[in-house]
Scaffold this active site. Structure first.
Site, PDB file in Angstrom:
ATOM      1  CG  ASP A 158      74.459  46.111   8.683  1.00  0.00           C
ATOM      2  OD1 ASP A 158      75.299  45.201   8.494  1.00  0.00           O
ATOM      3  OD2 ASP A 158      74.441  47.151   8.005  1.00  0.00           O
ATOM      4  CG  HIS A 215      76.495  43.594   2.191  1.00  0.00           C
ATOM      5  ND1 HIS A 215      77.559  44.455   2.315  1.00  0.00           N
ATOM      6  CD2 HIS A 215      75.860  43.584   3.386  1.00  0.00           C
ATOM      7  CE1 HIS A 215      77.564  44.947   3.543  1.00  0.00           C
ATOM      8  NE2 HIS A 215      76.547  44.433   4.218  1.00  0.00           N
TER       9      HIS A 215
HETATM   10 MN    MN Z   1      75.973  44.927   6.317  1.00  0.00          MN
END
Ligand code: MN
Length: 340
Positions: free
Chosen positions: A298, A175
């Site tokens: 997200d 990430h």
């Molecule tokens: Mn993220």
């Protein structure tokens, strides 16, 4: 349509408290410091994000219902425990976060799954935490926020982490976070260190280091997940193959058993996190195939409803849409199609 979102963030109160100390210090990253400062100053935007991050209870489930998300694969938000300089504290914060995450998954087993946090600062402990997360906590993967204090997972000290991830069959979500200290100055003007540019540059660099260092010759079963439509790499694969061969001839890259793009196809899966561009999705499916792209929203940084609307309505054949919306995630994480 069933919708599994795989890059969905949460924050423990313990880590939030640690951040408030760190974000005030001289080594804080500029973007996270700004966001942390806004939270402390109770700016309405970041206060909403913060209150959503720390909630794994009924309000979050109601929000998922509202957004059209059936299952959220949760992970501790960036930069996680990797900014915590006190290694013992970082290890403890990761373990507590994993315990809290596992408790949330037990409370909502049909709605949540979880990716473990680890402190790469201490690779042996991180390797054991991956095993504990899989065997004892039932978590289905792990997430690392790119560099750890300027160091990358292709460096030999991190071998125990990669070995454990492979042995436990835990996919590793790589990430974003801000570029490493050695690069940060070039990104500082105009705020380019953050989510609109620096994140993708930092994370795609990390993925490239894993590929060209021969990591997947040593760990052929290791699975890496990249968000944000593969951080741009699907666009570049043909040129990477072509010019990597030159770099090998010049003697400044080691020969690999296969082309860089072949590792990308075998060892990587990408997600749509934060991207609602039909051309970018089409290119990714063209290059990688429908079985290597997964849906992600997200949350709470992006608008999850918009992401769901995008994947439900973008022009795709229904087989491809089903792969991206839920089937690939079910297969990769071993989620039961009925129970979750
Ligand atoms: Mn993220």
């Amino acid at each position: 349509m069933r919708c599994i979102a795989v890059e969905e963030a949460f924050l423990t109160q313990g880590l939030a408290d640690a951040w408030y100390e760190i974000l005030g210090g001289p080594d804080a990253e500029p973007g996270f410091r700004l966001m942390g400062g806004s939270i402390l100053a109770k700016s309405p935007m970041t206060a909403t994000v913060h209150s959503r991050l720390v909630d794994l209870g009924p309000a979050r489930i109601a929000q998922m219902d509202n957004d059209g998300i059936d299952v959220a694969v949760l992970s501790l938000t960036s930069p996680g425990v990797q900014v915590v300089a006190d290694v013992a504290r970082a290890r403890e914060l990761a373990a507590v976060s994993n315990d809290e995450l596992a408790a949330a998954v037990r409370a909502y087993p049909t709605r949540y799954a979880g990716l473990a946090a680890v402190a790469p600062q201490h690779p042996e402990t991180a390797a054991r935490e991956i095993e504990r997360a899989r065997q004892k906590l039932g978590l289905v993967g792990l997430l690392i926020n790119s560099h750890t204090q300027g160091h990358y997972l292709d460096e030999p000290q991190f071998e125990p982490i990669l070995a454990s991830a492979q042995a436990q069959m835990m996919p590793l979500y790589l990430h974003p976070r801000e570029p490493a200290p050695a690069m940060l100055e070039a990104y500082r003007p105009h705020g380019l260190y953050f989510a609109h540019w620096g994140f993708a540059m930092e994370t795609s660099l990390h993925a490239m280091r894993l590929i060209v260092s021969g990591t997947f010759d040593r760990f052929p079963k290791l699975k890496i997940i990249l968000g944000h439509m593969g951080e741009g790499l699907p666009f570049w694969l043909q040129r990477i193959d072509n010019r990597h061969a030159l770099q090998v001839k010049l003697g400044d890259a080691k020969p690999l058993e296969r082309k860089p793009s072949e590792y990308f196809l075998d060892n990587f899966v990408i997600t749509t996190a934060g991207v609602t561009s039909a051309p970018a999705l089409r290119l990714s499916i063209d290059v990688l195939g429908a079985e290597r792209v997964m849906f992600a929203a997200d949350y709470p940084y992006e608008n999850a409803r918009e992401a769901v609307d995008f994947i439900e309505h973008v022009e795709l054949d229904e087989e491809t849409r089903a792969h991206i919306a839920y089937r690939n995630a079910e297969r990769l994480f071993g989620l039961s199609p009925t129970a979750r």
